[in-house]
Design a protein around this motif. Structure first.
Motif, short mmCIF file in Angstrom:
data_model
loop_
_atom_site.label_atom_id
_atom_site.label_comp_id
_atom_site.label_asym_id
_atom_site.label_seq_id
_atom_site.Cartn_x
_atom_site.Cartn_y
_atom_site.Cartn_z
N MET A 1 -9.05 -71.09 -53.14
CA MET A 1 -9.00 -70.13 -52.04
C MET A 1 -10.39 -69.61 -51.76
O MET A 1 -11.17 -69.31 -52.66
CB MET A 1 -8.08 -68.94 -52.38
CG MET A 1 -7.92 -67.98 -51.22
SD MET A 1 -6.98 -66.52 -51.67
CE MET A 1 -8.11 -65.75 -52.79
N LYS A 2 -10.73 -69.52 -50.48
CA LYS A 2 -12.03 -69.03 -50.08
C LYS A 2 -11.88 -67.65 -49.46
O LYS A 2 -11.05 -67.43 -48.58
CB LYS A 2 -12.67 -70.01 -49.08
CG LYS A 2 -14.12 -69.70 -48.75
CD LYS A 2 -14.68 -70.73 -47.78
CE LYS A 2 -14.87 -72.06 -48.48
NZ LYS A 2 -15.56 -73.03 -47.58
N THR A 3 -12.71 -66.70 -49.93
CA THR A 3 -12.64 -65.32 -49.44
C THR A 3 -13.86 -65.01 -48.59
O THR A 3 -15.00 -65.26 -48.99
CB THR A 3 -12.58 -64.33 -50.62
OG1 THR A 3 -11.40 -64.59 -51.37
CG2 THR A 3 -12.55 -62.89 -50.11
N ASP A 32 -17.06 -65.51 -50.97
CA ASP A 32 -17.63 -66.84 -50.76
C ASP A 32 -18.49 -66.92 -49.51
O ASP A 32 -19.50 -67.65 -49.49
CB ASP A 32 -16.51 -67.88 -50.67
CG ASP A 32 -15.66 -67.92 -51.93
OD1 ASP A 32 -16.20 -68.28 -52.98
OD2 ASP A 32 -14.47 -67.55 -51.86
N ASN A 164 -11.48 -69.86 -39.37
CA ASN A 164 -10.98 -71.19 -39.74
C ASN A 164 -11.61 -71.72 -41.02
O ASN A 164 -11.36 -72.86 -41.42
CB ASN A 164 -11.25 -72.18 -38.61
CG ASN A 164 -10.45 -71.84 -37.35
OD1 ASN A 164 -9.29 -71.46 -37.44
ND2 ASN A 164 -11.09 -71.97 -36.21
N ARG A 165 -12.39 -70.87 -41.71
CA ARG A 165 -13.07 -71.31 -42.92
C ARG A 165 -12.56 -70.61 -44.18
O ARG A 165 -12.70 -71.14 -45.27
CB ARG A 165 -14.58 -71.06 -42.79
CG ARG A 165 -15.27 -71.85 -41.68
CD ARG A 165 -16.74 -71.45 -41.58
NE ARG A 165 -17.42 -71.61 -42.85
CZ ARG A 165 -18.05 -72.71 -43.23
NH1 ARG A 165 -18.07 -73.78 -42.44
NH2 ARG A 165 -18.65 -72.78 -44.42
N CYS A 166 -12.00 -69.41 -44.00
CA CYS A 166 -11.60 -68.61 -45.16
C CYS A 166 -10.10 -68.36 -45.18
O CYS A 166 -9.48 -68.14 -44.13
CB CYS A 166 -12.35 -67.27 -45.15
SG CYS A 166 -14.13 -67.46 -45.34
N ASP A 167 -9.53 -68.37 -46.37
CA ASP A 167 -8.09 -68.13 -46.54
C ASP A 167 -7.77 -66.64 -46.57
O ASP A 167 -6.65 -66.23 -46.28
CB ASP A 167 -7.62 -68.76 -47.85
CG ASP A 167 -8.03 -70.22 -47.95
OD1 ASP A 167 -7.44 -71.04 -47.23
OD2 ASP A 167 -8.93 -70.53 -48.75
N PHE A 168 -8.75 -65.84 -46.96
CA PHE A 168 -8.55 -64.41 -47.12
C PHE A 168 -9.78 -63.69 -46.58
O PHE A 168 -10.90 -63.97 -47.02
CB PHE A 168 -8.34 -64.08 -48.61
CG PHE A 168 -8.07 -62.62 -48.90
CD1 PHE A 168 -6.94 -62.00 -48.39
CD2 PHE A 168 -8.94 -61.88 -49.67
CE1 PHE A 168 -6.68 -60.66 -48.66
CE2 PHE A 168 -8.69 -60.54 -49.95
CZ PHE A 168 -7.55 -59.93 -49.44
N HIS A 210 -7.15 -59.72 -43.26
CA HIS A 210 -6.04 -59.53 -44.19
C HIS A 210 -6.08 -58.13 -44.78
O HIS A 210 -5.05 -57.54 -45.08
CB HIS A 210 -6.11 -60.60 -45.29
CG HIS A 210 -5.94 -61.99 -44.77
ND1 HIS A 210 -7.00 -62.81 -44.43
CD2 HIS A 210 -4.81 -62.71 -44.52
CE1 HIS A 210 -6.55 -63.97 -44.00
NE2 HIS A 210 -5.23 -63.94 -44.05
N LYS A 249 -2.70 -59.33 -52.51
CA LYS A 249 -2.84 -60.48 -51.60
C LYS A 249 -3.62 -61.61 -52.24
O LYS A 249 -3.35 -62.78 -51.99
CB LYS A 249 -3.49 -60.02 -50.30
CG LYS A 249 -2.57 -59.13 -49.47
CD LYS A 249 -3.13 -58.83 -48.09
CE LYS A 249 -2.11 -58.02 -47.28
NZ LYS A 249 -2.58 -57.71 -45.92
N LYS A 253 -2.08 -65.41 -53.10
CA LYS A 253 -2.69 -66.65 -52.65
C LYS A 253 -2.77 -67.70 -53.76
O LYS A 253 -2.98 -68.85 -53.55
CB LYS A 253 -4.09 -66.38 -52.10
CG LYS A 253 -4.12 -65.57 -50.81
CD LYS A 253 -3.66 -66.39 -49.63
CE LYS A 253 -3.81 -65.61 -48.33
NZ LYS A 253 -3.41 -66.40 -47.16
#
Length: 253
Positions: A1-3, A32, A164-168, A210, A249, A253
């Motif tokens: 997962m990327k933050t 990140d 579009n690059r980070c999940d969180f 988020h 959260k 993830k």
């Protein structure tokens, strides 16, 4: 997962971001990628260049952005932007975006073309200085054959590079509404007008985070360095209010 972390502009109120970073480190959040504008870009770069939040506070306290020696009598701003460049070149070893510890996106305003542009590679100091070059206060910064000023004019909450690059995504907004004033000076009218415009754009974007940290720092002056520690404390405390939300959260993830 990327933050990812979004850091808004806000002048001296940008020191609130330092408190946010302190809290996130304490919570064990690994950032990140960071996208920032103006003061947010400056702090993102120092942090990604290896400086701790405490060191960033110390650097800002000692740095004289508006020193009389930087007056720019023949330019298109009261002060030369070299002081903005020096805060990067004198305090981190990275000279390019690629040399930073994490991915950083810096937003600046192309004043001739009237568009916000994002920098993420190549020379580092000039884009960061441009992003923080408040019009009239600082002369525009030349990058190539274009002139750039404060990124907050057109994009004060640059979340777009992270979507579009980070999940969180965690957002830190320090351009909050100032308190009403009994006497509206020309400067306060100008500041209020700018924040009205900025807030309109921010309202559209904030739901894409988020977790949103939006501390009440509107009553602090945008160019005052007298209460920097208060701003850091507010950033830390308001981030800790989201402790359970952030950890929940991240764990989900």
């Amino acid at each position: 997962m990327k933050t990812g972390l979004v850091l808004s502009g806000g002048g001296a109120r940008g020191l609130t971001h330092v408190g946010v970073l302190m809290a996130l480190e304490e919570l064990g959040v690994q950032i990140d990628e960071i996208s920032g504008t103006s003061a947010g870009a400056l702090i993102a770069t120092l942090y990604s260049g290896g400086r701790s939040p405490a060191q960033i506070l110390e650097i800002i306290e000692k740095h004289h952005f508006l020193d009389i020696r930087n007056l720019y009598w023949r330019g298109s701003g009261f002060f030369n932007h070299r002081s903005l460049k020096k805060i990067i070149s004198n305090n981190i070893s990275a000279m390019t975006f690629e040399e930073l510890n994490r991915k950083v996106f810096v937003t600046a305003t192309n004043i001739a073309d009237g568009i916000a542009e994002t920098f993420e590679q190549g020379e580092l100091a000039a884009p960061v200085a441009a992003s923080a070059a408040v019009p009239m206060m600082f002369a525009p910064v030349a990058i190539g054959d274009k002139l750039y000023v404060d990124g907050g004019i057109l994009n004060n909450f640059p979340i777009e590079p992270l979507i579009n690059r980070c999940d969180f995504i965690i957002g830190s907004n320090v351009s909050t509404w100032p308190e009403n004033h009994k006497k509206w000076t020309p400067f306060l009218v100008l500041q209020r007008s700018f924040l009205l415009s900025v807030n309109n754009s921010f309202q559209v974007k904030k739901d894409k985070c988020h977790v949103l940290i939006d501390p009440p720092v509107g009553h602090f002056g945008a160019f005052s360095k007298s209460k920097l520690h208060n701003l850091v404390d507010i950033g830390y405390e308001n981030t800790m209010l989201h402790k359970n939300e952030i950890q929940g959260k991240l764990n989900a993830k």
